[in-house]
Scaffold this motif. Structure first.
Motif, PDB file in Angstrom:
ATOM      1  N   ARG A 203      11.038   1.787 -16.302  1.00 48.90           N
ATOM      2  CA  ARG A 203      11.326   0.688 -15.389  1.00 48.90           C
ATOM      3  C   ARG A 203      10.058  -0.044 -14.971  1.00 48.90           C
ATOM      4  O   ARG A 203       9.024   0.570 -14.679  1.00 48.90           O
ATOM      5  N   THR A 204      10.155  -1.360 -14.927  1.00 45.88           N
ATOM      6  CA  THR A 204       8.995  -2.168 -14.550  1.00 45.88           C
ATOM      7  C   THR A 204       8.595  -1.930 -13.100  1.00 45.88           C
ATOM      8  O   THR A 204       7.424  -2.124 -12.745  1.00 45.88           O
ATOM      9  N   GLU A 205       9.528  -1.505 -12.272  1.00 56.06           N
ATOM     10  CA  GLU A 205       9.199  -1.235 -10.873  1.00 56.06           C
ATOM     11  C   GLU A 205       8.147  -0.142 -10.749  1.00 56.06           C
ATOM     12  O   GLU A 205       7.339  -0.153  -9.808  1.00 56.06           O
ATOM     13  N   ALA A 206       8.156   0.821 -11.681  1.00 52.55           N
ATOM     14  CA  ALA A 206       7.171   1.895 -11.632  1.00 52.55           C
ATOM     15  C   ALA A 206       5.770   1.349 -11.877  1.00 52.55           C
ATOM     16  O   ALA A 206       4.802   1.754 -11.224  1.00 52.55           O
ATOM     17  N   ILE A 207       5.645   0.418 -12.827  1.00 47.33           N
ATOM     18  CA  ILE A 207       4.332  -0.174 -13.104  1.00 47.33           C
ATOM     19  C   ILE A 207       3.866  -1.015 -11.919  1.00 47.33           C
ATOM     20  O   ILE A 207       2.692  -0.966 -11.520  1.00 47.33           O
ATOM     21  N   ARG A 208       4.776  -1.790 -11.331  1.00 43.95           N
ATOM     22  CA  ARG A 208       4.400  -2.589 -10.164  1.00 43.95           C
ATOM     23  C   ARG A 208       4.017  -1.696  -8.990  1.00 43.95           C
ATOM     24  O   ARG A 208       3.091  -2.006  -8.230  1.00 43.95           O
ATOM     25  N   ALA A 209       4.726  -0.576  -8.822  1.00 44.13           N
ATOM     26  CA  ALA A 209       4.376   0.352  -7.749  1.00 44.13           C
ATOM     27  C   ALA A 209       3.003   0.961  -7.985  1.00 44.13           C
ATOM     28  O   ALA A 209       2.222   1.151  -7.044  1.00 44.13           O
ATOM     29  N   ALA A 210       2.671   1.261  -9.251  1.00 42.01           N
ATOM     30  CA  ALA A 210       1.345   1.790  -9.575  1.00 42.01           C
ATOM     31  C   ALA A 210       0.264   0.777  -9.208  1.00 42.01           C
ATOM     32  O   ALA A 210      -0.772   1.131  -8.627  1.00 42.01           O
ATOM     33  N   LEU A 211       0.501  -0.485  -9.551  1.00 46.44           N
ATOM     34  CA  LEU A 211      -0.464  -1.525  -9.212  1.00 46.44           C
ATOM     35  C   LEU A 211      -0.619  -1.666  -7.703  1.00 46.44           C
ATOM     36  O   LEU A 211      -1.730  -1.831  -7.184  1.00 46.44           O
ATOM     37  N   ALA A 212       0.502  -1.603  -6.986  1.00 45.00           N
ATOM     38  CA  ALA A 212       0.447  -1.716  -5.530  1.00 45.00           C
ATOM     39  C   ALA A 212      -0.401  -0.605  -4.932  1.00 45.00           C
ATOM     40  O   ALA A 212      -1.211  -0.836  -4.020  1.00 45.00           O
ATOM     41  N   GLN A 213      -0.222   0.613  -5.439  1.00 39.04           N
ATOM     42  CA  GLN A 213      -0.988   1.745  -4.925  1.00 39.04           C
ATOM     43  C   GLN A 213      -2.471   1.617  -5.242  1.00 39.04           C
ATOM     44  O   GLN A 213      -3.331   1.814  -4.377  1.00 39.04           O
ATOM     45  N   LEU A 214      -2.792   1.286  -6.485  1.00 37.35           N
ATOM     46  CA  LEU A 214      -4.194   1.218  -6.904  1.00 37.35           C
ATOM     47  C   LEU A 214      -4.955   0.101  -6.206  1.00 37.35           C
ATOM     48  O   LEU A 214      -6.140   0.238  -5.891  1.00 37.35           O
ATOM     49  N   LEU A 215      -4.286  -1.028  -5.967  1.00 40.20           N
ATOM     50  CA  LEU A 215      -4.975  -2.209  -5.443  1.00 40.20           C
ATOM     51  C   LEU A 215      -5.009  -2.273  -3.924  1.00 40.20           C
ATOM     52  O   LEU A 215      -5.781  -3.050  -3.357  1.00 40.20           O
ATOM     53  N   ASP A 216      -4.172  -1.478  -3.272  1.00 44.64           N
ATOM     54  CA  ASP A 216      -4.052  -1.607  -1.823  1.00 44.64           C
ATOM     55  C   ASP A 216      -5.388  -1.370  -1.115  1.00 44.64           C
ATOM     56  O   ASP A 216      -5.811  -2.170  -0.270  1.00 44.64           O
ATOM     57  N   GLY A 217      -6.062  -0.291  -1.461  1.00 45.81           N
ATOM     58  CA  GLY A 217      -7.328   0.020  -0.813  1.00 45.81           C
ATOM     59  C   GLY A 217      -8.410  -1.023  -1.065  1.00 45.81           C
ATOM     60  O   GLY A 217      -9.036  -1.516  -0.113  1.00 45.81           O
ATOM     61  N   PRO A 218      -8.667  -1.388  -2.342  1.00 45.94           N
ATOM     62  CA  PRO A 218      -9.683  -2.415  -2.605  1.00 45.94           C
ATOM     63  C   PRO A 218      -9.374  -3.761  -1.964  1.00 45.94           C
ATOM     64  O   PRO A 218     -10.284  -4.455  -1.498  1.00 45.94           O
ATOM     65  N   LEU A 219      -8.093  -4.144  -1.938  1.00 47.09           N
ATOM     66  CA  LEU A 219      -7.745  -5.405  -1.283  1.00 47.09           C
ATOM     67  C   LEU A 219      -8.011  -5.328   0.216  1.00 47.09           C
ATOM     68  O   LEU A 219      -8.538  -6.271   0.825  1.00 47.09           O
ATOM     69  N   THR A 220      -7.652  -4.198   0.817  1.00 43.76           N
ATOM     70  CA  THR A 220      -7.916  -4.019   2.244  1.00 43.76           C
ATOM     71  C   THR A 220      -9.408  -4.089   2.534  1.00 43.76           C
ATOM     72  O   THR A 220      -9.839  -4.711   3.511  1.00 43.76           O
ATOM     73  N   ASP A 221     -10.210  -3.452   1.665  1.00 46.42           N
ATOM     74  CA  ASP A 221     -11.666  -3.496   1.838  1.00 46.42           C
ATOM     75  C   ASP A 221     -12.199  -4.930   1.749  1.00 46.42           C
ATOM     76  O   ASP A 221     -13.218  -5.260   2.361  1.00 46.42           O
ATOM     77  N   ALA A 222     -11.501  -5.771   0.957  1.00 45.02           N
ATOM     78  CA  ALA A 222     -11.909  -7.170   0.805  1.00 45.02           C
ATOM     79  C   ALA A 222     -11.329  -8.056   1.898  1.00 45.02           C
ATOM     80  O   ALA A 222     -11.494  -9.282   1.855  1.00 45.02           O
ATOM     81  N   GLY A 223     -10.633  -7.448   2.864  1.00 48.13           N
ATOM     82  CA  GLY A 223     -10.057  -8.221   3.955  1.00 48.13           C
ATOM     83  C   GLY A 223      -8.770  -8.924   3.592  1.00 48.13           C
ATOM     84  O   GLY A 223      -8.388  -9.908   4.232  1.00 48.13           O
ATOM     85  N   VAL A 224      -8.075  -8.424   2.552  1.00 53.88           N
ATOM     86  CA  VAL A 224      -6.850  -9.049   2.082  1.00 53.88           C
ATOM     87  C   VAL A 224      -5.677  -8.109   2.350  1.00 53.88           C
ATOM     88  O   VAL A 224      -5.712  -6.932   1.971  1.00 53.88           O
ATOM     89  N   LEU A 225      -4.652  -8.624   2.993  1.00 52.45           N
ATOM     90  CA  LEU A 225      -3.437  -7.865   3.295  1.00 52.45           C
ATOM     91  C   LEU A 225      -2.426  -8.084   2.179  1.00 52.45           C
ATOM     92  O   LEU A 225      -2.032  -9.207   1.900  1.00 52.45           O
ATOM     93  N   ARG A 226      -2.007  -7.005   1.506  1.00 56.07           N
ATOM     94  CA  ARG A 226      -1.052  -7.125   0.414  1.00 56.07           C
ATOM     95  C   ARG A 226       0.368  -7.180   0.970  1.00 56.07           C
ATOM     96  O   ARG A 226       0.751  -6.367   1.807  1.00 56.07           O
ATOM     97  N   LEU A 227       1.150  -8.139   0.480  1.00 56.08           N
ATOM     98  CA  LEU A 227       2.520  -8.352   0.926  1.00 56.08           C
ATOM     99  C   LEU A 227       3.433  -8.533  -0.272  1.00 56.08           C
ATOM    100  O   LEU A 227       2.992  -8.950  -1.340  1.00 56.08           O
ATOM    101  N   GLU A 228       4.712  -8.235  -0.097  1.00 54.03           N
ATOM    102  CA  GLU A 228       5.731  -8.590  -1.078  1.00 54.03           C
ATOM    103  C   GLU A 228       6.502  -9.775  -0.512  1.00 54.03           C
ATOM    104  O   GLU A 228       7.153  -9.655   0.523  1.00 54.03           O
ATOM    105  N   GLY A 229       6.392 -10.919  -1.155  1.00 50.96           N
ATOM    106  CA  GLY A 229       7.054 -12.095  -0.611  1.00 50.96           C
ATOM    107  C   GLY A 229       6.996 -13.260  -1.556  1.00 50.96           C
ATOM    108  O   GLY A 229       6.823 -13.103  -2.768  1.00 50.96           O
TER     109      GLY A 229
END
Length: 523
Positions: A203-229
């Protein structure tokens, strides 16, 4: 990688050491991936050239496991993804030995198979990019992710190892005893080393969930809030942000706003899916439309043309026409539409939102079709979820509060659920009515009208809007019995207040000063 469409052995998988003599096809284009997916029996071809794949029976529940080198007594750890991503909010802890055993066995498995690799990037703000490598033994996975993210430009003078890697092998079945995870639908993450392993699900949702997990920390460190919208630039020039649970209508309303409601012209500036909100504005983290068929503005005109991916959508056996109308009622159906290849990275950047629309599917039938929110009410609704589904994890409360204060978007609550009774009894709010209300709100048409304060929830509601049924703005009038509406509204308001009270302790001191101030009706 300097070249595209090349093949090699597995020795080029930086940081991985698979066994066997399998091959990797690197950065193949759309036509080559379509050709291979069909030839390998992974997908069927629709009458428009879209690839149709079936994953509904492939790991229906996606289980998330995070490597925890120092597991706590509970044996669990908090997931790092947003509540709207495929993975659950709580994740099982995975020991380092279990993860290493899973990695070794999964690599041995793919070492005997052909892999398809894509080197891609995610924009993280002006001049900042995060590089990823996605590998799968399914050609259509490479096509899907090639649509979703941007190709990575290779620096002059050599190759650059990716910062994050996702390895997907749907056919591999882990064993709980050896690998510490379930046999199907497993997403195992080693965040410290930027590695995600997906097994037992395509399922493609698994790949998107993997990306969400991997990128969340680096985006937060860059001052970027990750959202689904979804975000759109309206004809007025306003940038509008839509947030809400899956299926609430974010895609449809954003697309309609970007088109100026003409129904024909292509959206001028539209982003749908994973978004980042930072100091400079909004960022489209994904480069494709990834939507449920029900969320498409006009499913029959969605144009799933050559190279599009249709997941769990039935084909007419004779005409090969996809049945998007039937798929609209299926939770696991997805439509992935590629954006034009000429779309530049600059087009992924939006100005800060002037309006924030929180979409809820009210199953109680008590919320008005639209209401105006204060910043405090908007923050509380994001965290507690007016329809029980929060759009943001509690740990991001302080960041959201900062962005709401800095950019000061006008907040709105839009009920795309039911009016006049609970789900199954009341009437669903029509998409046309929601479009009309959203357009009037962002264009300033509602500003000069008469408003009332809702006695149960404390937010402001417009008294009337030309072309809109008045009962949508005062749901009590749509109920057969006003007393029944009052009882149901108080119940929902109490549930919402209870969820806010439970998360209050988890909020930072800054966010604690931004409680909703919801007004409950006097007994």
């Amino acid at each position: 990688m300097k070249q595209t469409g090349t093949q090699s052995d597995h020795s080029r998988l930086e940081g991985l050491d698979p066994a066997g003599t399998g091959r990797v096809f690197w950065n193949l284009g759309t036509a080559a991936l379509c050709e291979r997916a069909v030839a390998r029996g992974e997908a069927r071809l629709s009458d428009s050239g879209a690839l149709v794949v079936t994953t509904a029976q492939s790991g229906h529940e996606i289980r998330l496991a995070l490597v925890d080198d120092e597991p706590g007594e509970s044996g669990e750890t908090s997931a790092q993804t947003s509540p709207d991503a495929a993975a659950p909010n709580r994740a099982g802890a995975l020991t380092r030995p279990h993860f290493e055993a899973l990695k070794a066995d999964l690599l041995a498995y793919v070492g005997r198979r052909t892999l398809f690799g894509q080197d891609l990037c995610v924009e993280a703000g002006a001049g900042r990019r995060l590089s990823l490598r996605i590998l799968s033994d399914q050609a259509w996975h490479a096509l899907f992710i090639r649509h979703l993210l941007r190709p990575c430009a290779v620096a002059e003078g050599g190759e650059t190892a990716p910062r994050f890697t996702v390895l997907c092998a749907p056919g591999f079945r882990p064993t709980p005893e050896t690998h510490g995870v379930a046999a199907e639908g497993t997403l195992a993450l080693d965040l410290a080393n930027g590695l995600a392993l997906i097994a037992g699900t395509a399922r493609t949702e698994a790949i998107r969930a993997a990306l969400a997990q991997l990128l969340d920390g680096p985006l937060t460190d860059a001052g970027v809030l990750r959202l689904e919208g979804a975000a759109a630039t309206a004809p007025t020039g306003n940038v509008v942000l839509f947030l809400g649970a899956a299926g609430a209508g974010k895609s449809a309303l954003a697309a309609a706003l970007a088109k100026g409601q003409t129904g024909d012209s292509a959206p001028s500036h539209l982003a749908d899916g994973a978004l980042g909100w930072g100091e400079d504005g909004l960022i489209a983290l994904e480069n494709a439309a990834y939507a449920r068929p029900a969320d498409l503005a006009q499913p029959e005109h969605a144009a799933p043309g050559f190279g599009a991916v249709l997941e769990n959508i039935a084909l007419d056996p004779a005409s090969r026409t996809p049945d998007l109308a039937e798929a609209a009622n299926t939770d696991v159906s997805r439509v992935i539409l590629a954006q034009p290849s000429t779309k530049s990275a600059q087009e992924a950047i939006f100005a800060p939102p002037a309006h924030l629309f929180l979409l809820v599917q009210d199953a109680s039938g008590t919320l008005p079709a639209i209401a105006r929110l204060t910043p405090a009410q908007a923050l509380g609704s994001c965290l507690a979820g007016m329809d029980t589904v929060p759009v943001l994890a509690e740990r991001h409360a302080a960041r959201l509060h900062h962005l709401l204060t800095q950019h000061a978007p006008q907040g709105w609550l839009v009920n795309t659920g039911w009016i006049g009774g609970a789900a199954g009894v009341g009437q669903r709010v029509a998409l046309e009515a929601s479009r009309r209300l959203v357009d009037a709100a962002q264009a300033g048409e509602l500003a000069s009208g008469v408003w009332r304060t809702d006695p149960h929830f404390g937010f402001d509601v417009p008294a009337a809007l030309e072309g809109v049924d008045p009962r949508l703005l005062d749901p009590a009038k749509a109920w057969p019995n006003r007393v029944d509406h009052t009882v149901a509204a108080r119940r929902l308001a109490g549930q919402f207040a209870g969820r806010l009270a439970r998360i209050e302790a988890a909020l930072s001191q800054e966010a604690q000063g931004a409680q909703t101030g919801m007004v409950l009706a006097a007994e």
